[in-house]
Design an enzyme around this catalytic site. Structure first.
Site, short mmCIF file in Angstrom:
data_model
loop_
_atom_site.label_atom_id
_atom_site.label_comp_id
_atom_site.label_asym_id
_atom_site.label_seq_id
_atom_site.Cartn_x
_atom_site.Cartn_y
_atom_site.Cartn_z
N HIS A 315 0.85 -1.18 0.00
CA HIS A 315 0.00 0.00 0.00
C HIS A 315 0.88 1.23 0.00
O HIS A 315 1.94 1.23 0.63
CB HIS A 315 -0.92 0.02 1.23
CG HIS A 315 -2.09 0.92 1.06
ND1 HIS A 315 -2.03 2.25 1.34
CD2 HIS A 315 -3.34 0.67 0.61
CE1 HIS A 315 -3.21 2.79 1.07
NE2 HIS A 315 -4.02 1.87 0.62
N ASP A 373 -7.95 -5.68 0.17
CA ASP A 373 -8.39 -6.47 -0.97
C ASP A 373 -7.99 -7.94 -0.87
O ASP A 373 -8.54 -8.77 -1.58
CB ASP A 373 -7.83 -5.88 -2.27
CG ASP A 373 -8.49 -4.56 -2.58
OD1 ASP A 373 -9.70 -4.47 -2.35
OD2 ASP A 373 -7.81 -3.63 -3.02
N1 CMC Z 1 4.06 -7.47 -4.80
C1 CMC Z 1 5.40 -7.46 -4.99
N2 CMC Z 1 6.19 -6.39 -4.82
C2 CMC Z 1 5.58 -5.25 -4.44
C3 CMC Z 1 4.20 -5.19 -4.22
C4 CMC Z 1 3.43 -6.35 -4.40
N3 CMC Z 1 2.10 -6.35 -4.21
N4 CMC Z 1 3.86 -3.94 -3.85
C5 CMC Z 1 5.02 -3.23 -3.84
N5 CMC Z 1 6.05 -4.04 -4.20
C6 CMC Z 1 7.47 -3.67 -4.24
C7 CMC Z 1 7.79 -2.80 -5.46
O1 CMC Z 1 8.13 -3.59 -6.58
C8 CMC Z 1 8.94 -1.97 -4.94
O2 CMC Z 1 10.08 -2.80 -4.94
P1 CMC Z 1 11.55 -2.15 -5.24
O3 CMC Z 1 11.78 -1.20 -4.11
O4 CMC Z 1 12.46 -3.32 -5.26
O5 CMC Z 1 11.43 -1.46 -6.58
C9 CMC Z 1 8.58 -1.73 -3.48
O6 CMC Z 1 7.75 -2.86 -3.11
C10 CMC Z 1 7.83 -0.43 -3.23
O7 CMC Z 1 6.64 -0.46 -4.00
P2 CMC Z 1 6.05 0.75 -4.83
O8 CMC Z 1 5.53 0.23 -6.15
O9 CMC Z 1 7.02 1.88 -4.88
O10 CMC Z 1 4.83 1.16 -3.91
P3 CMC Z 1 3.64 2.11 -4.32
O11 CMC Z 1 3.30 2.86 -3.10
O12 CMC Z 1 3.95 2.88 -5.55
O13 CMC Z 1 2.49 1.07 -4.71
C11 CMC Z 1 0.62 -0.35 -4.61
C12 CMC Z 1 1.45 0.71 -3.88
C13 CMC Z 1 -0.65 -0.62 -3.81
C14 CMC Z 1 0.20 0.17 -6.01
C15 CMC Z 1 1.47 -1.62 -4.74
O14 CMC Z 1 1.84 -2.09 -3.47
C16 CMC Z 1 0.73 -2.72 -5.52
O15 CMC Z 1 0.72 -2.69 -6.76
N6 CMC Z 1 0.09 -3.69 -4.80
C17 CMC Z 1 -0.68 -4.73 -5.44
C18 CMC Z 1 -2.00 -4.18 -5.87
C19 CMC Z 1 -2.94 -3.99 -4.69
O16 CMC Z 1 -3.12 -4.86 -3.87
N7 CMC Z 1 -3.59 -2.81 -4.68
C20 CMC Z 1 -4.62 -2.50 -3.67
C21 CMC Z 1 -4.26 -1.33 -2.80
S1 CMC Z 1 -5.35 -1.23 -1.38
C22 CMC Z 1 -6.89 -0.88 -1.99
C23 CMC Z 1 -7.00 0.49 -2.51
O17 CMC Z 1 -6.80 1.45 -1.73
O18 CMC Z 1 -7.36 0.65 -3.68
#
Ligand code: CMC
Length: 438
Positions: A315, A373
């Site tokens: 998140h 989720d």
């Molecule tokens: N699986 C694997 N790796 C992950 C995941 C995941 N679900 N989420 C983040 N990472 C990794 C990402 O690759 C990055 O790694 P590195 O530092 O090596 O590059 C690190 O963790 C930081 O992630 P980020 O992408 O910079 O984090 P963000 O804040 O931009 O993204 C997110 C947040 C929710 C989009 C992401 O965690 C994600 O895509 N999760 C899966 C989709 C999901 O479950 N979304 C629902 C969110 S809650 C409901 C809502 O509010 O809508």
């Protein structure tokens, strides 16, 4: 709202000869102080750069507070755990919209108003007929919600507080009817009209699962679970869809159009579409061999060259267990117990996957925990809600949050049309050559 100055100020210094600039600091009730950069461009000719809003507060708000490190979520100051166990969804809606929990009389009045608006214009079903039967429910919902503006021209003026309130009641009341209609249309069953004697969640279940052929009594445990899903998804401060609604409404468009924009944004798999993506991920692992294949799946997730993510984990704000996920997990146990599904292979797989991920250094070091989720999909699936409809249920629940945020923005004397700026890195001025010379 008058902003509360914090002690001190921020001084911005430049290495290119631009004179340094003092910027005001403001204090929130809780949470980080903010630096007010509004004068920056006027005084220095420079913009700030923050794609993804990693360090930018786009507004001030009194509605929802998240402490991502503690894993805390408050609606109007009340912890989500208390609201989920002591209140129902419509009380929560009242709280989000009006700032206080209702007393018994206020609640009865609010429930009565919402209940009387649950039907949609009969013409809506002919509009729905224009969609393919296999259209994704979020495609249908984006269209249906936008179309409400064609049916309720008397509550379109965003600047009229009374019309905003009427459109809010209409949207909250009609979303369950529209989601259920979108579902019934896909499966070719007749639409079920709302029943005013049922609770908000009970009525939704009946419109989803009843047919005109027999009586239907919603199961209390499942009704409570649906109500909890609604409460947990009701608002989440300035996430992508809420910011979309605010930006869209900042042009002065009508509330139905702004909420339709929120629905469209929510659809994405990184946002509301994650519950559907999460369940599909679990199915894929199950098809590949189930629990035995978790290790292989986790390796793919960790592989820098793969795009596979553990859906339902991570998140932008929570760097601790999402408090909604804890509550959803509890509901998941209740629902599976009620339906005798505790040995359900998909649930067992989800539990094992969660455990393995929470012990894996990749997830631990990045503070990736289950989000709401992860469990909401399993609960919805157990209740009988089809996977492609999950995000539409999220949209139904989030509608009140979108409206509360939109109302707050319109009432803010500092509100202006949203207009982000850019760092332009494209071509400078150039001349068009005749086509033969390109
Ligand atoms: N699986 C694997 N790796 C992950 C995941 C995941 N679900 N989420 C983040 N990472 C990794 C990402 O690759 C990055 O790694 P590195 O530092 O090596 O590059 C690190 O963790 C930081 O992630 P980020 O992408 O910079 O984090 P963000 O804040 O931009 O993204 C997110 C947040 C929710 C989009 C992401 O965690 C994600 O895509 N999760 C899966 C989709 C999901 O479950 N979304 C629902 C969110 S809650 C409901 C809502 O509010 O809508």
């Amino acid at each position: 709202m008058a902003l509360n100055p914090a002690d001190g100020k921020a001084t911005l210094t430049f290495s290119d000869g631009t004179p340094s600039l003092d910027l005001p600091l403001y204090k929130g009730t809780i949470g980080p102080d903010v630096i007010d950069i509004r004068a920056l461009y006027g005084k220095t000719g420079k913009f700030t750069y923050d794609p993804g809003f990693l360090s930018t507060a786009s507004c001030n708000s009194t509605i929802t507070y998240i402490d991502g490190d503690k894993g805390e979520l408050l609606y109007r100051g009340y912890p989500i755990e208390q609201l989920a166990t002591k209140c129902d969804y419509l009380e929560t809606c009242y709280l989000l919209l009006f700032g206080e929990l209702p007393n018994a009389e206020q609640k009865a009045d609010f429930v009565g108003r919402v209940t009387k608006h649950t039907m949609v214009n009969e013409q809506m079903q002919f509009f729905l007929r224009g969609f393919r039967r296999d259209a994704h429910p979020m495609a249908v919902m984006t269209g249906l919600v936008g179309a409400l503006s064609a049916f309720y021209p008397d509550s379109m003026n965003l600047n009229d507080p009374w019309q905003r309130e009427v459109s809010a009641i209409r949207l909250i009341a009609k979303m369950p009817t529209l989601v259920a209609m979108a579902y019934k249309y896909t499966i070719g069953q007749p639409y079920m009209y709302p029943r005013n004697e049922l609770s908000y969640a009970g009525n939704f279940m009946r419109m989803m699962f009843a047919t005109p052929c027999e009586d239907y009594k919603p199961n209390d445990v499942l009704v409570r679970a649906i109500d909890r899903i609604f409460i947990l998804h009701a608002d989440h401060e300035q996430n992508a869809s809420t910011s979309t609604v605010r930006l869209c409404a900042s042009s002065g468009t009508n509330p139905f159009a702004a909420i339709a924009a929120g629905v469209a944004c929510l659809w994405g798999p990184a946002h509301g579409g994650a519950n559907e993506a999460c369940l599909n991920m679990l199915y894929d692992i199950q098809k590949a061999g189930g629990v035995a294949k978790i290790g292989e799946f986790i390796s793919q997730v960790k592989d820098k060259n793969s795009t596979v993510k553990l859906m339902g984990f991570g998140h932008r704000v929570y760097k601790n267990y999402d408090p909604r996920a804890k509550l959803m997990r509890e509901t998941c146990h209740e629902v599976l117990g009620e339906l005798g599904l505790h040995d359900d292979p998909l649930f067992k797989l989800a539990m094992s996957l969660e455990k393995i991920a929470l012990e894996d250094d990749y997830f631990v070091s990045r503070k990736l925990y289950p989000n709401v989720d992860y469990y909401s999909g399993i609960v919805q699936k157990a209740i009988g809600i089809p996977v492609p409809l999950f995000t539409a249920v999220f949209a139904l629940a989030r509608t009140v949050g979108w409206i509360a945020q939109l109302n707050e923005m319109i009432a803010d004397p500092e509100y202006k049309i949203g207009r982000p700026r850019q760092l332009f890195v494209g071509s400078r001025h150039r001349d068009v050559k005749p086509i033969a010379q390109r």
